[in-house]
Design a protein around this motif. Structure first.
Motif, PDB file in Angstrom:
ATOM      1  N   PHE A  44       0.848  -1.011  -0.095  1.00 32.26           N
ATOM      2  CA  PHE A  44      -0.021   0.089   0.020  1.00 32.26           C
ATOM      3  C   PHE A  44       0.736   1.179  -0.021  1.00 32.26           C
ATOM      4  O   PHE A  44       2.004   1.231   0.374  1.00 32.26           O
ATOM      5  CB  PHE A  44      -0.832   0.019   1.294  1.00 32.26           C
ATOM      6  N   ALA A  45       0.284   2.182  -0.452  1.00 33.89           N
ATOM      7  CA  ALA A  45       0.757   3.633  -0.522  1.00 33.89           C
ATOM      8  C   ALA A  45       0.036   4.427   0.207  1.00 33.89           C
ATOM      9  O   ALA A  45      -1.423   4.560  -0.333  1.00 33.89           O
ATOM     10  CB  ALA A  45       1.212   4.035  -1.592  1.00 33.89           C
ATOM     11  N   ILE A  46      -0.066   5.432   1.016  1.00 34.47           N
ATOM     12  CA  ILE A  46      -0.737   6.341   1.727  1.00 34.47           C
ATOM     13  C   ILE A  46      -0.607   7.795   1.135  1.00 34.47           C
ATOM     14  O   ILE A  46       0.422   8.140   1.168  1.00 34.47           O
ATOM     15  CB  ILE A  46      -0.705   6.453   3.136  1.00 34.47           C
ATOM     16  N   LEU A  47      -1.469   8.296   0.455  1.00 33.26           N
ATOM     17  CA  LEU A  47      -1.471   9.383  -0.314  1.00 33.26           C
ATOM     18  C   LEU A  47      -2.189  10.440   0.182  1.00 33.26           C
ATOM     19  O   LEU A  47      -3.326  10.295   0.906  1.00 33.26           O
ATOM     20  CB  LEU A  47      -2.133   9.314  -1.648  1.00 33.26           C
ATOM     21  N   TYR A  48      -1.437  11.664   0.855  1.00 37.94           N
ATOM     22  CA  TYR A  48      -1.970  12.820   1.342  1.00 37.94           C
ATOM     23  C   TYR A  48      -1.079  14.004   0.845  1.00 37.94           C
ATOM     24  O   TYR A  48      -0.093  13.944   0.427  1.00 37.94           O
ATOM     25  CB  TYR A  48      -2.209  12.650   2.747  1.00 37.94           C
ATOM     26  N   ASP A  49      -1.767  15.256   1.285  1.00 45.53           N
ATOM     27  CA  ASP A  49      -1.010  16.346   0.994  1.00 45.53           C
ATOM     28  C   ASP A  49      -0.147  16.790   2.010  1.00 45.53           C
ATOM     29  O   ASP A  49      -0.129  17.229   3.032  1.00 45.53           O
ATOM     30  CB  ASP A  49      -2.157  17.684   0.767  1.00 45.53           C
ATOM     31  N   MET A  74      -2.151  16.468  13.344  1.00 45.07           N
ATOM     32  CA  MET A  74      -3.047  15.431  13.210  1.00 45.07           C
ATOM     33  C   MET A  74      -2.854  14.541  11.957  1.00 45.07           C
ATOM     34  O   MET A  74      -3.272  13.538  12.012  1.00 45.07           O
ATOM     35  CB  MET A  74      -4.529  16.273  13.287  1.00 45.07           C
ATOM     36  N   GLN A  75      -2.723  15.124  11.011  1.00 43.94           N
ATOM     37  CA  GLN A  75      -2.133  14.382   9.688  1.00 43.94           C
ATOM     38  C   GLN A  75      -1.268  13.391   9.912  1.00 43.94           C
ATOM     39  O   GLN A  75      -1.469  12.392   9.327  1.00 43.94           O
ATOM     40  CB  GLN A  75      -2.124  15.345   8.517  1.00 43.94           C
ATOM     41  N   GLN A  76       0.077  13.668  10.436  1.00 43.70           N
ATOM     42  CA  GLN A  76       0.809  12.876  10.624  1.00 43.70           C
ATOM     43  C   GLN A  76       0.429  11.746  11.672  1.00 43.70           C
ATOM     44  O   GLN A  76       0.904  10.608  11.412  1.00 43.70           O
ATOM     45  CB  GLN A  76       2.050  13.703  11.498  1.00 43.70           C
ATOM     46  N   ARG A  77      -0.442  11.869  12.856  1.00 45.13           N
ATOM     47  CA  ARG A  77      -0.756  11.049  13.587  1.00 45.13           C
ATOM     48  C   ARG A  77      -1.879   9.871  12.588  1.00 45.13           C
ATOM     49  O   ARG A  77      -1.737   8.661  13.029  1.00 45.13           O
ATOM     50  CB  ARG A  77      -1.647  11.545  14.422  1.00 45.13           C
ATOM     51  N   ILE A  78      -2.449  10.621  11.894  1.00 47.60           N
ATOM     52  CA  ILE A  78      -3.539   9.657  10.978  1.00 47.60           C
ATOM     53  C   ILE A  78      -2.665   8.759  10.142  1.00 47.60           C
ATOM     54  O   ILE A  78      -2.892   7.344  10.031  1.00 47.60           O
ATOM     55  CB  ILE A  78      -4.506  10.509  10.197  1.00 47.60           C
ATOM     56  N   VAL A  79      -1.846   9.276   9.537  1.00 45.94           N
ATOM     57  CA  VAL A  79      -0.747   8.498   8.685  1.00 45.94           C
ATOM     58  C   VAL A  79      -0.157   7.432   9.292  1.00 45.94           C
ATOM     59  O   VAL A  79      -0.084   6.247   8.971  1.00 45.94           O
ATOM     60  CB  VAL A  79       0.409   9.557   7.877  1.00 45.94           C
ATOM     61  N   GLN A  80       0.221   7.700  10.682  1.00 40.95           N
ATOM     62  CA  GLN A  80       0.976   6.701  11.415  1.00 40.95           C
ATOM     63  C   GLN A  80       0.041   5.628  11.732  1.00 40.95           C
ATOM     64  O   GLN A  80       0.276   4.664  11.898  1.00 40.95           O
ATOM     65  CB  GLN A  80       1.587   7.413  12.586  1.00 40.95           C
ATOM     66  N   LEU A 120      -2.824   4.595  10.338  1.00 43.40           N
ATOM     67  CA  LEU A 120      -3.021   3.786   8.986  1.00 43.40           C
ATOM     68  C   LEU A 120      -1.795   3.008   8.833  1.00 43.40           C
ATOM     69  O   LEU A 120      -2.088   1.679   8.529  1.00 43.40           O
ATOM     70  CB  LEU A 120      -3.444   4.666   8.065  1.00 43.40           C
ATOM     71  N   THR A 121      -0.645   3.432   8.923  1.00 43.54           N
ATOM     72  CA  THR A 121       0.546   2.768   8.453  1.00 43.54           C
ATOM     73  C   THR A 121       0.580   1.505   9.669  1.00 43.54           C
ATOM     74  O   THR A 121       0.881   0.344   9.209  1.00 43.54           O
ATOM     75  CB  THR A 121       1.692   3.603   8.565  1.00 43.54           C
ATOM     76  N   GLU A 122       0.561   1.973  10.749  1.00 44.33           N
ATOM     77  CA  GLU A 122       0.765   0.714  11.779  1.00 44.33           C
ATOM     78  C   GLU A 122      -0.250  -0.196  11.502  1.00 44.33           C
ATOM     79  O   GLU A 122      -0.006  -1.462  11.731  1.00 44.33           O
ATOM     80  CB  GLU A 122       0.796   1.446  13.079  1.00 44.33           C
ATOM     81  N   ALA A 123      -1.476   0.059  11.490  1.00 44.97           N
ATOM     82  CA  ALA A 123      -2.541  -0.794  11.563  1.00 44.97           C
ATOM     83  C   ALA A 123      -2.513  -1.731  10.372  1.00 44.97           C
ATOM     84  O   ALA A 123      -2.590  -2.804  10.193  1.00 44.97           O
ATOM     85  CB  ALA A 123      -4.130  -0.072  11.395  1.00 44.97           C
ATOM     86  N   LEU A 124      -1.937  -0.898   8.968  1.00 48.33           N
ATOM     87  CA  LEU A 124      -1.917  -1.861   7.788  1.00 48.33           C
ATOM     88  C   LEU A 124      -0.745  -2.818   7.894  1.00 48.33           C
ATOM     89  O   LEU A 124      -0.755  -4.161   7.442  1.00 48.33           O
ATOM     90  CB  LEU A 124      -1.852  -1.028   6.476  1.00 48.33           C
ATOM     91  N   VAL A 125       0.367  -2.589   8.374  1.00 43.08           N
ATOM     92  CA  VAL A 125       1.646  -3.431   8.526  1.00 43.08           C
ATOM     93  C   VAL A 125       1.253  -4.420   9.678  1.00 43.08           C
ATOM     94  O   VAL A 125       1.638  -5.488   9.385  1.00 43.08           O
ATOM     95  CB  VAL A 125       2.771  -2.596   9.268  1.00 43.08           C
ATOM     96  N   SER A 126       0.426  -4.053  10.655  1.00 41.53           N
ATOM     97  CA  SER A 126       0.207  -5.405  11.624  1.00 41.53           C
ATOM     98  C   SER A 126      -0.867  -6.365  10.985  1.00 41.53           C
ATOM     99  O   SER A 126      -0.881  -7.245  11.502  1.00 41.53           O
ATOM    100  CB  SER A 126      -0.626  -4.414  13.010  1.00 41.53           C
TER     101      SER A 126
END
Length: 158
Positions: free
Chosen positions: A43-48, A55-61, A63-69
């Motif tokens: 996956f790749a997370i796309l954002y501005d 808050m955007q950094q927390r959401i990306v983190q 999402l990344t942690e949940a997908l990796v898990s």
């Protein structure tokens, strides 16, 4: 459990976790039943990145942690099996609540009394997060999750 079910469960739990601590979380999701979920590995997370807020950094983190898990691996945009995009929105809302109070001639409710409707108006902020999973080839959304809730203020950003 089928991979599609795991994917749906994962995103529903992710939306719940993203807004944990809020009061009346409403979560809904929709997906394309004909999409081949079993082929998804990266996956790749796309954002501005220009509006990169904490808050955007927390959401990306998150999402990344949940997908990796769940066994998915982060990849560059050109090599990802699917893209994840998120949007947030905050609206000022109003709620009118009607309750009833006793009004009587004697204390403690003895004797004659009436129930009088009292209306109160409350203002609050409603937050919404929308998470989309897109097919990189067609750019079509194959899964969408939405979580909506009242926002609370905290002294600590965590």
């Amino acid at each position: 459990m089928r991979r599609k079910d795991i994917f749906l469960l994962f995103f529903s739990m992710l939306l719940f976790a993203a807004l944990a601590g809020c009061s009346i979380l409403r979560v809904s999701s929709d997906y394309n039943p004909s999409f081949e979920f079993s082929k998804l590995k990266t996956f790749a997370i796309l954002y501005d990145k220009h509006g990169n807020s904490p808050m955007q950094q927390r959401i990306v983190q998150a999402l990344t942690e949940a997908l990796v898990s769940k066994g998915y691996k982060p990849a560059p945009k050109d090599k990802a099996d699917f893209f994840v995009v998120f949007h947030t929105n905050i609206k000022n809302k109003r709620q009118v609540v009607t309750d009833y109070q006793r009004v009587g001639l004697y204390p403690y409710g003895f004797g004659t009394y009436a129930m009088v409707p009292i209306q109160r108006e409350y203002e609050y902020k409603e937050g919404k997060i929308i998470v989309d999973a897109l097919d990189p080839k067609t750019k079509n959304i194959f899964w969408r999750g939405i979580a909506t809730d009242r926002l609370k203020s905290f002294k600590d950003p965590a």
